[in-house]
Design a protein around this motif. Sequence first.
Motif, PDB file in Angstrom:
ATOM      1  N   SER A   9       0.819  -1.158   0.000  1.00 44.82           N
ATOM      2  CA  SER A   9       0.000   0.000   0.000  1.00 44.82           C
ATOM      3  C   SER A   9       0.856   1.211   0.000  1.00 44.82           C
ATOM      4  O   SER A   9       1.918   1.238   0.513  1.00 44.82           O
ATOM      5  CB  SER A   9      -0.747   0.027   1.275  1.00 44.82           C
ATOM      6  N   SER A  10       0.453   2.213  -0.501  1.00 44.48           N
ATOM      7  CA  SER A  10       1.049   3.517  -0.317  1.00 44.48           C
ATOM      8  C   SER A  10       1.044   4.382  -1.522  1.00 44.48           C
ATOM      9  O   SER A  10       0.626   4.030  -2.561  1.00 44.48           O
ATOM     10  CB  SER A  10       2.436   3.437   0.203  1.00 44.48           C
ATOM     11  N   SER A  11       1.580   5.430  -1.319  1.00 45.84           N
ATOM     12  CA  SER A  11       1.557   6.521  -2.231  1.00 45.84           C
ATOM     13  C   SER A  11       2.325   6.393  -3.508  1.00 45.84           C
ATOM     14  O   SER A  11       2.264   5.437  -4.205  1.00 45.84           O
ATOM     15  CB  SER A  11       2.055   7.704  -1.486  1.00 45.84           C
ATOM     16  N   ASP A  12       3.027   7.384  -3.797  1.00 49.20           N
ATOM     17  CA  ASP A  12       3.629   7.499  -5.096  1.00 49.20           C
ATOM     18  C   ASP A  12       5.112   7.660  -5.202  1.00 49.20           C
ATOM     19  O   ASP A  12       5.839   7.415  -4.312  1.00 49.20           O
ATOM     20  CB  ASP A  12       3.024   8.683  -5.791  1.00 49.20           C
ATOM     21  N   ASP A  55       7.721  -0.176   7.512  1.00 46.45           N
ATOM     22  CA  ASP A  55       8.726   0.872   7.451  1.00 46.45           C
ATOM     23  C   ASP A  55       9.283   1.075   6.053  1.00 46.45           C
ATOM     24  O   ASP A  55      10.398   1.530   5.884  1.00 46.45           O
ATOM     25  CB  ASP A  55       9.864   0.556   8.417  1.00 46.45           C
ATOM     26  N   ALA A  56       8.513   0.731   5.044  1.00 50.99           N
ATOM     27  CA  ALA A  56       9.011   0.860   3.680  1.00 50.99           C
ATOM     28  C   ALA A  56       9.373   2.306   3.378  1.00 50.99           C
ATOM     29  O   ALA A  56       8.643   3.227   3.726  1.00 50.99           O
ATOM     30  CB  ALA A  56       7.969   0.363   2.705  1.00 50.99           C
ATOM     31  N   PHE A  57      10.494   2.472   2.714  1.00 53.06           N
ATOM     32  CA  PHE A  57      10.945   3.808   2.329  1.00 53.06           C
ATOM     33  C   PHE A  57      10.568   4.067   0.875  1.00 53.06           C
ATOM     34  O   PHE A  57       9.928   5.056   0.547  1.00 53.06           O
ATOM     35  CB  PHE A  57      12.454   3.895   2.524  1.00 53.06           C
ATOM     36  N   LEU A  58      10.964   3.136   0.003  1.00 54.52           N
ATOM     37  CA  LEU A  58      10.473   3.147  -1.377  1.00 54.52           C
ATOM     38  C   LEU A  58       9.364   2.109  -1.474  1.00 54.52           C
ATOM     39  O   LEU A  58       9.538   0.964  -1.052  1.00 54.52           O
ATOM     40  CB  LEU A  58      11.600   2.777  -2.342  1.00 54.52           C
ATOM     41  N   ARG A  59       8.254   2.532  -2.004  1.00 53.54           N
ATOM     42  CA  ARG A  59       7.128   1.597  -2.073  1.00 53.54           C
ATOM     43  C   ARG A  59       6.498   1.672  -3.462  1.00 53.54           C
ATOM     44  O   ARG A  59       6.249   2.765  -3.979  1.00 53.54           O
ATOM     45  CB  ARG A  59       6.090   1.973  -1.018  1.00 53.54           C
ATOM     46  N   MET A  60       6.281   0.525  -4.055  1.00 48.33           N
ATOM     47  CA  MET A  60       5.540   0.447  -5.317  1.00 48.33           C
ATOM     48  C   MET A  60       4.309  -0.400  -5.083  1.00 48.33           C
ATOM     49  O   MET A  60       4.407  -1.493  -4.510  1.00 48.33           O
ATOM     50  CB  MET A  60       6.381  -0.205  -6.416  1.00 48.33           C
ATOM     51  N   SER A 117       5.964   5.612  -4.113  1.00 51.99           N
ATOM     52  CA  SER A 117       6.253   6.655  -3.131  1.00 51.99           C
ATOM     53  C   SER A 117       7.628   6.446  -2.524  1.00 51.99           C
ATOM     54  O   SER A 117       8.153   5.339  -2.473  1.00 51.99           O
ATOM     55  CB  SER A 117       5.199   6.666  -2.019  1.00 51.99           C
ATOM     56  N   VAL A 118       8.188   7.555  -2.086  1.00 49.45           N
ATOM     57  CA  VAL A 118       9.429   7.506  -1.308  1.00 49.45           C
ATOM     58  C   VAL A 118       9.194   8.274  -0.021  1.00 49.45           C
ATOM     59  O   VAL A 118       8.757   9.429  -0.051  1.00 49.45           O
ATOM     60  CB  VAL A 118      10.591   8.131  -2.083  1.00 49.45           C
ATOM     61  N   VAL A 123       6.115   9.923  -5.924  1.00 52.75           N
ATOM     62  CA  VAL A 123       7.210  10.256  -6.843  1.00 52.75           C
ATOM     63  C   VAL A 123       6.587  10.828  -8.112  1.00 52.75           C
ATOM     64  O   VAL A 123       5.944  10.118  -8.878  1.00 52.75           O
ATOM     65  CB  VAL A 123       8.035   9.013  -7.190  1.00 52.75           C
ATOM     66  N   LEU A 124       6.787  12.105  -8.316  1.00 48.08           N
ATOM     67  CA  LEU A 124       6.162  12.764  -9.461  1.00 48.08           C
ATOM     68  C   LEU A 124       7.174  13.198 -10.509  1.00 48.08           C
ATOM     69  O   LEU A 124       6.851  13.338 -11.673  1.00 48.08           O
ATOM     70  CB  LEU A 124       5.361  13.989  -8.984  1.00 48.08           C
ATOM     71  N   GLU A 125       8.386  13.413 -10.083  1.00 47.04           N
ATOM     72  CA  GLU A 125       9.431  13.846 -11.004  1.00 47.04           C
ATOM     73  C   GLU A 125      10.777  13.573 -10.354  1.00 47.04           C
ATOM     74  O   GLU A 125      10.847  13.308  -9.142  1.00 47.04           O
ATOM     75  CB  GLU A 125       9.296  15.340 -11.296  1.00 47.04           C
ATOM     76  N   PRO A 126      11.853  13.625 -11.136  1.00 45.59           N
ATOM     77  CA  PRO A 126      13.174  13.413 -10.544  1.00 45.59           C
ATOM     78  C   PRO A 126      13.428  14.402  -9.407  1.00 45.59           C
ATOM     79  O   PRO A 126      12.992  15.547  -9.455  1.00 45.59           O
ATOM     80  CB  PRO A 126      14.125  13.663 -11.716  1.00 45.59           C
TER      81      PRO A 126
END
Length: 311
Positions: A9-12, A55-60, A117-118, A123-126
């Motif tokens: 689950s999570s964002s972008d 505790d995921a930092f990067l999540r897809m 998400s990070v 995550v929308l752009e570099p």
Amino acid sequence: MAGDLNSDSSSDPVSGAATGAVPVTNVSGRRPLAEPRDEVSQVSTQGEVSDSRADAFLRMNDVRFSYSGSSHPVVDHINMALPAGAIHCLLGRSGCGKSTLLKLAAGLLHPDAGTISVDGEPVLEPDLATGFVFQSPTLLAWLDVLDNVLLPVSLHRKPGATDIADAKTLLEQLGLSDLLHRFPHQLSGGQQSRVAIARALLPKPRLLLMDEPFAALDALTREALQDALLAVCASQGVSVLFVTHDIAEAVYLGDRVMVVEQGSLRCDIAVTVGRPRTSGVRHRADFNAVCMQLREVMEAGERAAVPRMAG
Ligand SMILES: Nc1ncnc2c1ncn2[C@@H]1O[C@H](COP(=O)(O)OP(=O)(O)OP(=O)(O)O)[C@@H](O)[C@H]1O
Ligand SMILES: [Mg+2]
């Protein structure tokens, strides 16, 4: 403890930049790389690996992506959760979508479906908080080693004394203190790779995306760079998603290793080998057992792919 890939689950999205300058300091909750790792591996069939780690930092989350003009997604049903401070490695045959996944994590590409998400932010752009190390070192020929490392800063402002000191510290950690004023053409391939890693780390990224950075190097140089990478990442507490074709490299570096097959995550294996990892680890039975486990997964994928390719 579970692996975690295909259900979360999570964002972008995050962002990736080969340069960038961001303050890092430690992200809270980051797990020290020197501690022994979780339990055992969990191999599952495609799309079934799951993880409830909070505790995921990067999540897809259920990410799908197609290049324009293509009727088939290059990656699909991608779920992964990279904890803060952890190193996850991606293995897979050529063309299976590994680089595409890194570019999605970097914000260089955008998913058709799902979220990335990070640190809880889409995550929308570099972004300067994400570093990207490409297979080719991509150094600027007219800048010396020190100025190549300082590039993420100098693109935005004149580097100050602190920036220069940070760059020198990184170069020292990577064994390049004596080469500060050499130009790229005066460096070996391994030395160029070290400069590229230092450049990516200078902005103190929270996330480092590495796309086969050592692929062109001989075995001993690779192993030296793996050790250098582990040491630097541990000192900075950076989270790493590392693409490689080399099973032993993935096991040596990774907390987890994921096998990508035709754009999906075929399995997620927790590397139960403790840290710190030093060269002797490569001869240990537990290390070789994980390598063997991954090899079997990949060979099974190869066997399954032959009829598909022939057809
Ligand atoms: N810009 C693009 N436009 C269209 N298709 C692309 C593009 N980039 C990559 N692809 C295709 O997407 C698929 C996955 O490519 P990707 O570069 O992610 O593979 P990879 O796993 O990194 O391979 P390798 O190990 O060879 O680097 C391949 O079939 C490739 O041809
Ligand atoms: Mg690639």
